[in-house]
Design a protein around this motif. Structure first.
Motif, PDB file in Angstrom:
ATOM      1  N   LEU A  90      18.135  44.495 -31.970  1.00 41.58           N
ATOM      2  CA  LEU A  90      18.345  45.376 -30.828  1.00 41.58           C
ATOM      3  C   LEU A  90      19.756  45.174 -30.281  1.00 41.58           C
ATOM      4  N   CYS A  91      20.379  46.280 -29.929  1.00 44.62           N
ATOM      5  CA  CYS A  91      21.736  46.213 -29.407  1.00 44.62           C
ATOM      6  C   CYS A  91      21.745  45.507 -28.052  1.00 44.62           C
ATOM      7  N   GLU A  92      22.693  44.562 -27.917  1.00 49.03           N
ATOM      8  CA  GLU A  92      22.800  43.791 -26.681  1.00 49.03           C
ATOM      9  C   GLU A  92      23.201  44.669 -25.504  1.00 49.03           C
ATOM     10  N   ASN A  93      23.881  45.738 -25.820  1.00 42.36           N
ATOM     11  CA  ASN A  93      24.415  46.616 -24.791  1.00 42.36           C
ATOM     12  C   ASN A  93      23.443  47.689 -24.319  1.00 42.36           C
ATOM     13  N   CYS A  94      22.920  48.463 -25.295  1.00 40.46           N
ATOM     14  CA  CYS A  94      22.094  49.615 -24.925  1.00 40.46           C
ATOM     15  C   CYS A  94      20.616  49.420 -25.284  1.00 40.46           C
ATOM     16  N   GLN A  95      20.273  48.265 -25.854  1.00 38.45           N
ATOM     17  CA  GLN A  95      18.894  47.900 -26.217  1.00 38.45           C
ATOM     18  C   GLN A  95      18.272  48.779 -27.300  1.00 38.45           C
ATOM     19  N   LYS A 114      27.745  52.452 -32.034  1.00 46.45           N
ATOM     20  CA  LYS A 114      28.300  53.154 -30.863  1.00 46.45           C
ATOM     21  C   LYS A 114      28.909  52.186 -29.848  1.00 46.45           C
ATOM     22  N   CYS A 115      28.199  51.114 -29.618  1.00 47.74           N
ATOM     23  CA  CYS A 115      28.710  50.144 -28.636  1.00 47.74           C
ATOM     24  C   CYS A 115      29.791  49.273 -29.266  1.00 47.74           C
TER      25      CYS A 115
HETATM   26 ZN   LIG Z   1      24.298  49.941 -28.415  1.00 44.72          ZN
END
Ligand SMILES: [Zn+2]
Length: 115
Positions: A90-95, A114-115
């Motif tokens: 899971l992305c740390e930024n946007c989950q 994207k992040c």
């Molecule tokens: Zn992200």
């Protein structure tokens, strides 16, 4: 995430961890191995001046390498930790879920494209 894929990625991470630890062991000593914390070694301090110069040069050469290896190792340890906590992939930024192809290339990726 599919369990089979996750265990494949985990195997990749463990392999990478072992390789990084092996490389680090040549130029550094572990301060806190579980956290991937290492310290660059000066090597044995030689008796004469010429020897010492070589060691300092070696240290200067090894330091950036050590820092890079250490950073990579900490990322791998972080990824393994996320597998344990079930937040892996899971992305740390946007989950959101990180693209699988991205994880296959870089299993310790923390963020999505994207992040
Ligand atoms: Zn992200």
């Amino acid at each position: 995430m599919n369990e089979t894929i996750q265990s494949e990625l985990k195997a990749l991470l463990l392999k990478e961890k072992a390789e990084l630890e092996e490389n680090l062991a040549r130029i550094a000593r572990p301060v806190d191995k579980d956290k991937g914390d290492y310290e660059t070694t000066f090597g044995e301090v030689g008796a004469d001046r010429e020897d010492n110069t070589t060691e300092v040069e070696e240290y200067t050469d090894n330091l950036p390498v050590e820092l890079t290896l250490e950073k990579n190792l900490q990322e791998v340890i972080g990824a393994l930790d996320r597998i344990e906590k079930d937040t892996y992939g899971l992305c740390e930024n946007c989950q959101k879920e990180i693209n699988l192809e991205r994880l296959k290339v870089n299993p310790s990726a923390k963020t999505c494209i994207k992040c």
